[in-house]
Motif scaffolding. Sequence first.
Motif, PDB file in Angstrom:
ATOM      1  N   SER A  91       0.792  -1.218   0.000  1.00  0.00           N
ATOM      2  CA  SER A  91       0.000   0.000   0.000  1.00  0.00           C
ATOM      3  C   SER A  91       0.827   1.272   0.000  1.00  0.00           C
ATOM      4  O   SER A  91       0.361   2.307  -0.464  1.00  0.00           O
ATOM      5  CB  SER A  91      -0.929   0.024   1.224  1.00  0.00           C
ATOM      6  N   THR A  92       2.066   1.216   0.491  1.00  0.00           N
ATOM      7  CA  THR A  92       2.852   2.428   0.719  1.00  0.00           C
ATOM      8  C   THR A  92       3.755   2.713  -0.476  1.00  0.00           C
ATOM      9  O   THR A  92       4.569   1.879  -0.874  1.00  0.00           O
ATOM     10  CB  THR A  92       3.689   2.280   1.994  1.00  0.00           C
TER      11      THR A  92
ATOM     12  N   TYR B 292      -3.030  -2.557  12.609  1.00  0.00           N
ATOM     13  CA  TYR B 292      -2.209  -1.343  12.715  1.00  0.00           C
ATOM     14  C   TYR B 292      -2.860  -0.171  11.998  1.00  0.00           C
ATOM     15  O   TYR B 292      -2.741   0.969  12.417  1.00  0.00           O
ATOM     16  CB  TYR B 292      -0.831  -1.643  12.113  1.00  0.00           C
ATOM     17  N   ARG B 293      -3.559  -0.469  10.901  1.00  0.00           N
ATOM     18  CA  ARG B 293      -4.112   0.590  10.057  1.00  0.00           C
ATOM     19  C   ARG B 293      -5.626   0.761  10.202  1.00  0.00           C
ATOM     20  O   ARG B 293      -6.174   1.731   9.707  1.00  0.00           O
ATOM     21  CB  ARG B 293      -3.789   0.311   8.584  1.00  0.00           C
ATOM     22  N   ARG B 294      -6.309  -0.193  10.842  1.00  0.00           N
ATOM     23  CA  ARG B 294      -7.765  -0.156  10.928  1.00  0.00           C
ATOM     24  C   ARG B 294      -8.205  -0.231  12.379  1.00  0.00           C
ATOM     25  O   ARG B 294      -7.491  -0.754  13.240  1.00  0.00           O
ATOM     26  CB  ARG B 294      -8.373  -1.335  10.150  1.00  0.00           C
TER      27      ARG B 294
ATOM     28  N   TRP C 168      -7.609  -5.333   1.778  1.00  0.00           N
ATOM     29  CA  TRP C 168      -8.821  -4.729   2.297  1.00  0.00           C
ATOM     30  C   TRP C 168      -9.833  -4.591   1.164  1.00  0.00           C
ATOM     31  O   TRP C 168      -9.605  -5.061   0.061  1.00  0.00           O
ATOM     32  CB  TRP C 168      -8.488  -3.371   2.912  1.00  0.00           C
TER      33      TRP C 168
ATOM     34  N   SER D 119      -5.124  -6.021   9.017  1.00  0.00           N
ATOM     35  CA  SER D 119      -4.141  -5.162   9.672  1.00  0.00           C
ATOM     36  C   SER D 119      -4.749  -4.448  10.865  1.00  0.00           C
ATOM     37  O   SER D 119      -5.593  -3.565  10.722  1.00  0.00           O
ATOM     38  CB  SER D 119      -3.593  -4.121   8.690  1.00  0.00           C
TER      39      SER D 119
END
Length: 243
Positions: free
Chosen positions: A102-103, A176-178, A157, A174
């Motif tokens: 994603s990054t 961490y992100r959600r 996702w 994740s």
Amino acid sequence: MRLGATLVHLTPAPPFPIAAWARRLVDAGFESLWTPQLIGRGSLVPDPFVTLAAAATATDGVELGTATVQVPLHHPADLAHRVLSLASVAGDRLTLGVSPGSTQADYAALDRDHATRFATFHRDVARLRTLLADGRDEHAELAPAPATVPPLLLGSWGANVERAAREFDGWLASGYRRSPDQIVDALARFRAAGGGRAVVCAVPVTDDLGHVLARYADAGFDDAVVLFAPGDPEPERVRALLP
């Protein structure tokens, strides 16, 4: 619900001995060890294949997983060779979490096209499956056909939650992100689509971690993987939060 832990820090921190940390986590009672692939973000997150090879030689019995390998950052034959090499060390303990990534920084570091990552991912995963199952395809002969193939879990996702249910051996969510609300809602979609194993990974060690883990367990996750950061409580204290 089983409880696992990450082998690396995602925040800037001095290097630490992976093998000793892996043994510490296993001795504390963690049932799986995981590591992501991150590159080009300003701090060193060790290569997942090097990290898991070190953990494999330092531990016995515990599952070892990538959460996740960004498939479009690799040539599929090179990635298959690395996975087969790691499997020769880790044996049937290896689980391969894969994702499109994603990054953008990771893609820029390796001069890869971020915009086409989803199309590249789906194309290259198809070839990766063949190479891992057979050790070869029409373009490459890497190894004799292996006795076992690592399970492939999809970390993604959106509509890919249902794709994970239909086409992969499981789903990596994740943490961490959600938010927990988003993750639990997506788990319902995954189960409705017939999904198997569900792992919520990179769950930060926060003051309410015990409550968060209990919520994921009640929702029906098979595994949770906590993400340690420098200064977090000792592994034994964190492990005790999930009986």
